[in-house]
Design a protein around this motif. Sequence first.
Motif, mmCIF file in Angstrom:
data_model
loop_
_atom_site.group_PDB
_atom_site.id
_atom_site.type_symbol
_atom_site.label_atom_id
_atom_site.label_comp_id
_atom_site.label_asym_id
_atom_site.label_seq_id
_atom_site.Cartn_x
_atom_site.Cartn_y
_atom_site.Cartn_z
ATOM 1 N N GLN A 1 0.830 -1.206 0.000
ATOM 2 C CA GLN A 1 0.000 0.000 0.000
ATOM 3 C C GLN A 1 0.861 1.252 0.000
ATOM 4 N N SER B 1 -12.743 7.593 1.397
ATOM 5 C CA SER B 1 -13.852 7.348 2.329
ATOM 6 C C SER B 1 -13.295 6.803 3.638
ATOM 7 N N TRP B 2 -13.969 7.164 4.721
ATOM 8 C CA TRP B 2 -13.507 6.814 6.065
ATOM 9 C C TRP B 2 -14.415 5.750 6.673
ATOM 10 N N GLN B 3 -13.816 4.742 7.304
ATOM 11 C CA GLN B 3 -14.537 3.753 8.113
ATOM 12 C C GLN B 3 -14.056 3.933 9.552
ATOM 13 N N THR C 1 -10.145 2.471 9.366
ATOM 14 C CA THR C 1 -9.512 2.266 8.071
ATOM 15 C C THR C 1 -10.063 3.291 7.081
ATOM 16 N N SER D 1 -10.531 3.987 2.655
ATOM 17 C CA SER D 1 -10.464 3.501 1.282
ATOM 18 C C SER D 1 -10.022 4.679 0.429
ATOM 19 N N TRP E 1 -8.085 6.346 -3.235
ATOM 20 C CA TRP E 1 -7.734 6.158 -4.643
ATOM 21 C C TRP E 1 -6.229 6.289 -4.835
ATOM 22 N N ARG F 1 -7.966 1.437 -6.329
ATOM 23 C CA ARG F 1 -8.427 1.877 -5.014
ATOM 24 C C ARG F 1 -7.939 0.922 -3.941
ATOM 25 N N LYS G 1 -8.266 -0.486 -0.247
ATOM 26 C CA LYS G 1 -9.252 -0.609 0.819
ATOM 27 C C LYS G 1 -8.582 -1.169 2.069
ATOM 28 N N GLY G 2 -9.078 -0.751 3.212
ATOM 29 C CA GLY G 2 -8.564 -1.284 4.469
ATOM 30 C C GLY G 2 -7.222 -0.726 4.886
#
Length: 390
Positions: free
Chosen positions: A15, A122-124, A129, A131, A133, A138, A140-141
């Motif tokens: 990543q 985007s936020w989780q 975590t 996500s 670009w 993209r 994720k995590g």
Amino acid sequence: MKLVVRVKLLPTPVQAAALEATLHACNEAATWAASVVFEKEARRVLELRKHAYAEIRARWGLGAQAAQHAIKKTCDAYTTLKANVRAGRYGRPGSRRHIRASGKPVVFRPQAAQPYDDRMLSWQHQARTVSIWTTAGRLKGVAFTGQAEQLAVLAAHRKGESDLLFRDGKWFLIATCDIDEAAPNTHPAGFLGVDLGMVNIAATSDGERHCGRRINRKREQDRKLRGKLQKKSTKSARRRAKRHAGKEARRAKDINHKISKGIVAEAERTGRGIALETLTGIRERARLRRPQRVKIHSWPFAQLGSFIVYKAKRAGVPVVYVDSAYTSQECSKCHHAARGNRPSQAVFSCRVCGFVDHADRNASHNIAHRGWYVWVCGAQSTAPELTLIA
């Protein structure tokens, strides 16, 4: 009120490689767009978009939103450059520094920050975590971490763009948060005057002094070490100097946070406002000896003032700015001003009424008086729109 929260990303090696490639591509595209601006004088976003958008997408493989942000970042850089040139921050027209700044296209560092909007990021919050670009697709995590208070502010108030930043081998996301201000105290019981200086970083009209002697000794040690490393000028010495410079900045920021927190808490507890000096142009006005020049140029007084302002706005404490002229020479009792009232740096002794006090506390009383006068006249301060809290 807009605040900024910085969270640390914890990407895996794969990543991290994708994020690094993305930053390099975005900044190469922005640098190329800057050359287009320089050649064709297309400094507005819509105008530059006609010349650069398709080329950026085709050559660097950026998505639509990433290409738009690269173009906007370029135009913003030229807007800032133009404002700095007009303000004279690059010297007089025709000087070497002025020509070096405005005589060539803007260049972005390969790892300069890149803005992301909600389509690209985007936020989780519960999973901690994001996500995000990248040019490789993209991701994720991607885990992130931070202080509990900052993460709570982020989850409740995040709004707008976030910047991806790589600094000192670490990845960060700098997120903008829109926080409702506390109800302002429209009838303060008075004002807490704050005098900023070099021996005492901040002195209040309540008699509290945040002494800078120990800090100044540490800063003197830092300057000697920095000079020694610069003189040595080896690769390892430059690397160590760079690490040490980061520590100096973080130490100063931590001290400013602590001082501003105490000042705002005292004003809130007593139902008063805060009066600050207007220090704009102090470096140009002040006539100081060489050792004093180093001290006044190296401490971030503007940062301390901005910390006080944003913390005061969150607490509903009014803040006013007053003219700093002659606050150190004016008697806070009879208001007689004369240079002879300051027999030494720490002592104030009025030649008319005989009032004697600590010089910084006397100055802070004058600032408090002027703050009340400014408030009565209806002039209030304007807080900065964006302040870093992490």
